[in-house]
Design a protein around this motif. Sequence first.
Motif, PDB file in Angstrom:
ATOM      1  N   LYS A 245       0.839  -1.192   0.000  1.00  0.00           N
ATOM      2  CA  LYS A 245       0.000   0.000   0.000  1.00  0.00           C
ATOM      3  C   LYS A 245       0.870   1.237   0.000  1.00  0.00           C
ATOM      4  O   LYS A 245       1.465   1.585   1.002  1.00  0.00           O
ATOM      5  CB  LYS A 245      -0.916  -0.005   1.224  1.00  0.00           C
ATOM      6  N   PRO A 246       0.964   1.904  -1.131  1.00  0.00           N
ATOM      7  CA  PRO A 246       1.784   3.116  -1.177  1.00  0.00           C
ATOM      8  C   PRO A 246       0.987   4.355  -0.737  1.00  0.00           C
ATOM      9  O   PRO A 246      -0.139   4.558  -1.177  1.00  0.00           O
ATOM     10  CB  PRO A 246       2.161   3.216  -2.655  1.00  0.00           C
ATOM     11  N   PHE A 247       1.598   5.133   0.141  1.00  0.00           N
ATOM     12  CA  PHE A 247       0.977   6.370   0.613  1.00  0.00           C
ATOM     13  C   PHE A 247       1.862   7.540   0.241  1.00  0.00           C
ATOM     14  O   PHE A 247       3.087   7.443   0.328  1.00  0.00           O
ATOM     15  CB  PHE A 247       0.847   6.364   2.140  1.00  0.00           C
ATOM     16  N   LEU A 248       1.238   8.618  -0.150  1.00  0.00           N
ATOM     17  CA  LEU A 248       1.981   9.867  -0.298  1.00  0.00           C
ATOM     18  C   LEU A 248       1.509  10.797   0.809  1.00  0.00           C
ATOM     19  O   LEU A 248       0.340  11.173   0.855  1.00  0.00           O
ATOM     20  CB  LEU A 248       1.724  10.506  -1.673  1.00  0.00           C
ATOM     21  N   ASN A 392       0.855  10.381  -9.388  1.00  0.00           N
ATOM     22  CA  ASN A 392       0.423   9.037  -8.975  1.00  0.00           C
ATOM     23  C   ASN A 392      -0.671   9.096  -7.923  1.00  0.00           C
ATOM     24  O   ASN A 392      -1.580   8.272  -7.923  1.00  0.00           O
ATOM     25  CB  ASN A 392       1.604   8.223  -8.436  1.00  0.00           C
ATOM     26  N   ALA A 393      -0.574  10.072  -7.029  1.00  0.00           N
ATOM     27  CA  ALA A 393      -1.613  10.207  -6.013  1.00  0.00           C
ATOM     28  C   ALA A 393      -2.911  10.711  -6.658  1.00  0.00           C
ATOM     29  O   ALA A 393      -3.993  10.237  -6.342  1.00  0.00           O
ATOM     30  CB  ALA A 393      -1.152  11.160  -4.918  1.00  0.00           C
ATOM     31  N   GLN A 394      -2.761  11.637  -7.596  1.00  0.00           N
ATOM     32  CA  GLN A 394      -3.941  12.182  -8.273  1.00  0.00           C
ATOM     33  C   GLN A 394      -4.724  11.107  -9.024  1.00  0.00           C
ATOM     34  O   GLN A 394      -5.938  11.133  -9.081  1.00  0.00           O
ATOM     35  CB  GLN A 394      -3.529  13.272  -9.270  1.00  0.00           C
ATOM     36  N   ARG A 395      -3.976  10.161  -9.608  1.00  0.00           N
ATOM     37  CA  ARG A 395      -4.723   9.159 -10.367  1.00  0.00           C
ATOM     38  C   ARG A 395      -4.955   7.878  -9.578  1.00  0.00           C
ATOM     39  O   ARG A 395      -5.246   6.831 -10.130  1.00  0.00           O
ATOM     40  CB  ARG A 395      -4.048   8.884 -11.713  1.00  0.00           C
ATOM     41  N   GLY A 396      -4.787   7.998  -8.259  1.00  0.00           N
ATOM     42  CA  GLY A 396      -5.211   6.899  -7.401  1.00  0.00           C
ATOM     43  C   GLY A 396      -4.224   5.755  -7.237  1.00  0.00           C
ATOM     44  O   GLY A 396      -4.538   4.748  -6.612  1.00  0.00           O
ATOM     45  N   GLN A 397      -3.009   5.907  -7.778  1.00  0.00           N
ATOM     46  CA  GLN A 397      -2.009   4.852  -7.587  1.00  0.00           C
ATOM     47  C   GLN A 397      -1.508   4.844  -6.143  1.00  0.00           C
ATOM     48  O   GLN A 397      -1.178   3.806  -5.605  1.00  0.00           O
ATOM     49  CB  GLN A 397      -0.803   5.081  -8.495  1.00  0.00           C
ATOM     50  N   TYR A 398      -1.394   6.026  -5.586  1.00  0.00           N
ATOM     51  CA  TYR A 398      -0.983   6.176  -4.188  1.00  0.00           C
ATOM     52  C   TYR A 398      -2.147   6.767  -3.408  1.00  0.00           C
ATOM     53  O   TYR A 398      -2.918   7.559  -3.951  1.00  0.00           O
ATOM     54  CB  TYR A 398       0.191   7.160  -4.061  1.00  0.00           C
ATOM     55  N   THR A 399      -2.230   6.417  -2.140  1.00  0.00           N
ATOM     56  CA  THR A 399      -3.227   7.045  -1.284  1.00  0.00           C
ATOM     57  C   THR A 399      -2.646   8.347  -0.748  1.00  0.00           C
ATOM     58  O   THR A 399      -1.556   8.348  -0.172  1.00  0.00           O
ATOM     59  CB  THR A 399      -3.560   6.122  -0.095  1.00  0.00           C
ATOM     60  N   LEU A 400      -3.361   9.426  -0.965  1.00  0.00           N
ATOM     61  CA  LEU A 400      -2.863  10.729  -0.526  1.00  0.00           C
ATOM     62  C   LEU A 400      -3.269  11.001   0.914  1.00  0.00           C
ATOM     63  O   LEU A 400      -4.435  10.875   1.276  1.00  0.00           O
ATOM     64  CB  LEU A 400      -3.419  11.825  -1.448  1.00  0.00           C
TER      65      LEU A 400
END
Length: 767
Positions: A245-248, A392-400
């Motif tokens: 789970k990647p988080f920004l 990546n966060a904007q397109r949902g790859q990472y959870t912001l």
Amino acid sequence: MPHGALPLFPEAVEIAGPVHLFCEVVFDRPLDHAYSYGVPESLRDEVAVGKRVVAPFGRGDRQTTGFCVGVGNEAPSREVKAIAQVLDDEPLLTPQLLRLTRWMADYYMCGWGQVLNAIVPAGVKQQAGTRAIILIELVPEMLRPNPPPTLTARQQGVFDILAQQTDPVEVHRLASLAKCGAAPIRVLIDKGLAQRKKGRIENVELEEPATPDQSTRRSTAPTLTPDQLNVWAQLEPALREPGFKPFLLRGVTGSGKTELYLRAIEEVVRQGKEALVLVPEISLTPQTIAAFQGRCERVAVLHSHLQSAERGGHWRRIATGNVQVVVGARSAIFAPTRNLGLIVVDEEHEGSFKQEATPRYHGRDVAVMRAHLENIPIILGSATPSLESWHNAQRGQYTLLTLPKRVEDRPLPHVQLIDLRHDVHPDRRLHGLSPSLERAMDKALEQGGQVILLLNRRGFSTYIHCPACGHVEQCRFCDLALTFHRDRNICMCHYCGYETPPAERCPDCGQAQVKYQGMGTEKLEIEIKSKFPSKEVRRMDSDSMRRPGSHRRVLEAFRSGETHILLGTQMIAKGLDFPNVTLVGVINADLGLHRPDFRSGERTFQLLAQVAGRTGRGPRGGRVLVQTFSPEHPSIALAAVHDYLRFAEAELTTRRQHNYPPYQRLIRLVIRGRDQEAAGAYADRLAAAFGPAVEAAQKASSEPGELRILGPAEAPVFRLKGYCRYHFQLQSSSSAFLHQVLRLATPAVRPPKGVELTIDIDPHDML
Ligand code: ADP
Ligand code: ZN
């Protein structure tokens, strides 16, 4: 294993008896595949994946060291040679690291062996910090020998001691236990009662973290603010169960990101797992280290100036599971943890995570891949995320995750832009300090505050020119101006290190009045000292910070209040947390703005946001004065109002228009040679190979790929370190397609002798 089932080796191979074990070896070369070898009977028990072996390789079958990456008993289809030696007692790499490095070799288009060789520290390969020892044990069947051997009293004494041991005993220890010399031990071995074993022991003193006592340690964990709680509510579940789970985490400077890293780390450590924290090398300050050591036990800190024995010691300590938290710069991402539970990349936007030598990896991107392979969460944190991560966060790859405010409702500092076109000194000459900045410093110091000044250029004067003929002193090897360093009375090239004494007169026209222009930190220091004679001033840049410990000393003097003004390059912009700093001055915000690099605007914004974050961290508040010739430039104007969101939006629009990352993937090819013609001719041949390669790649793949090729063109700095350089930029929306085209094109046209081709995937250095 049935011996007869497998083929014998051809006579050429010096292996006695049948071979039924094979291994795959990769070498430190830019090769995209592994080589098969046979394993002779004598090495069967020693060979293992992750150990280094010596095997005949290349022209003349030179004995060459490589890494064993596979062992099996299926015979290869071709005749193979045999490995000659196994170098390591234990595998140097974990299975996870083998998978990660395999991916790196594919993605960064270099040899797997090159990656392995680069990531295993020299101290580990040389077993630096360990000592070979001889261990003695009884031959198991001889514990109750029948008939009992005839032994002297001494020999019997040794025998009895060995019989009592559960583990083999180091030979000198055995001698001292038995109060004897080497002779009786040797006799036992000769009689077949005892045997020798090879072993190794740690021989290096690792700097053990000063463990603060438990009471202070726990009391420092504050109650989370509502914003932090909000973020924690999203993080915590991810830490509790397996899964990538990647988080920004975007949090303004001083918003308490570090506190969240610490909580997350404590959580995975509680579960018996390890955490890995990457920070930029320059943020690896005593303060940062103390933050982790104060809250976690068994922290290993990997910084770049470790001795190779210390680095080896840390690596082994990590590999044996004796470390809970690893904190380090870029290469710490390769720490051989066994049971990783979390990766944190702080200041994820930092360019220093990119390595500018083979393998040209980006530490943050490798970290994300490692988290993916290990199926664990990863937190990328920054006040000013890279546009790649933001996208990546904007397109949902990472959870912001967002921390919009500083803790305790401290305001972000007020930033005032000083337009250098108007704010001029009465003497009309250009000073480091404009009158407004000078006044602001007076005031801040008068009120007992401290001042940080940023000038991102080291040296005294940044170019030396002749007013008569316009000649600018250049490096002999690079198309770059030399910087004058007054401390050492030398002119120096900051790219290749070339040094030359300052010329008395212009080498071109002979005129005696060469001018030393442009301002570096050394010149600024002199100006500050003359304008504030009663204040203590310290300079922090890579020239003044050469000696070990100097960094710590300067920061300590600043923290204690002994120093009033700290000036320096970007070194002072990052991570420092001094509550008494009430003024930050930026001497010239435009310095990085006009570089031929699509990230120059992003870097400028980030640097300004970082340095502004150094003030207003205490109850006294703080302000920032930014001197610039281009106050309306979005990177500067939006940094002044702390508006990352608008900056990112504007910058992304530009990137999209120009097909730059994060919308398109970018690969840069640099061709260099001392012979300009040879390099240029090769660049042209390579250009010609792209057409057919694109066509073939399009035929081979199901979806049509597109590719834009810019070049060959002269690199922005054409001559560097004595090489002439041409480059290509390849852009495509598909990384896979780019890779495929390069795989087809580059093997078809190999560079001639004296010409080198560098493939830089997701490049950062655009010079
Ligand atoms: P960042 O990493 O976002 O720059 P830090 O985590 O360093 O921010 O926090 C900034 C300061 O605020 C530090 O001095 C830290 O100890 C303090 N701090 C962080 N979280 C809290 C909290 N919940 N309550 C009080 N102080 C806090
Ligand atoms: Zn040079």
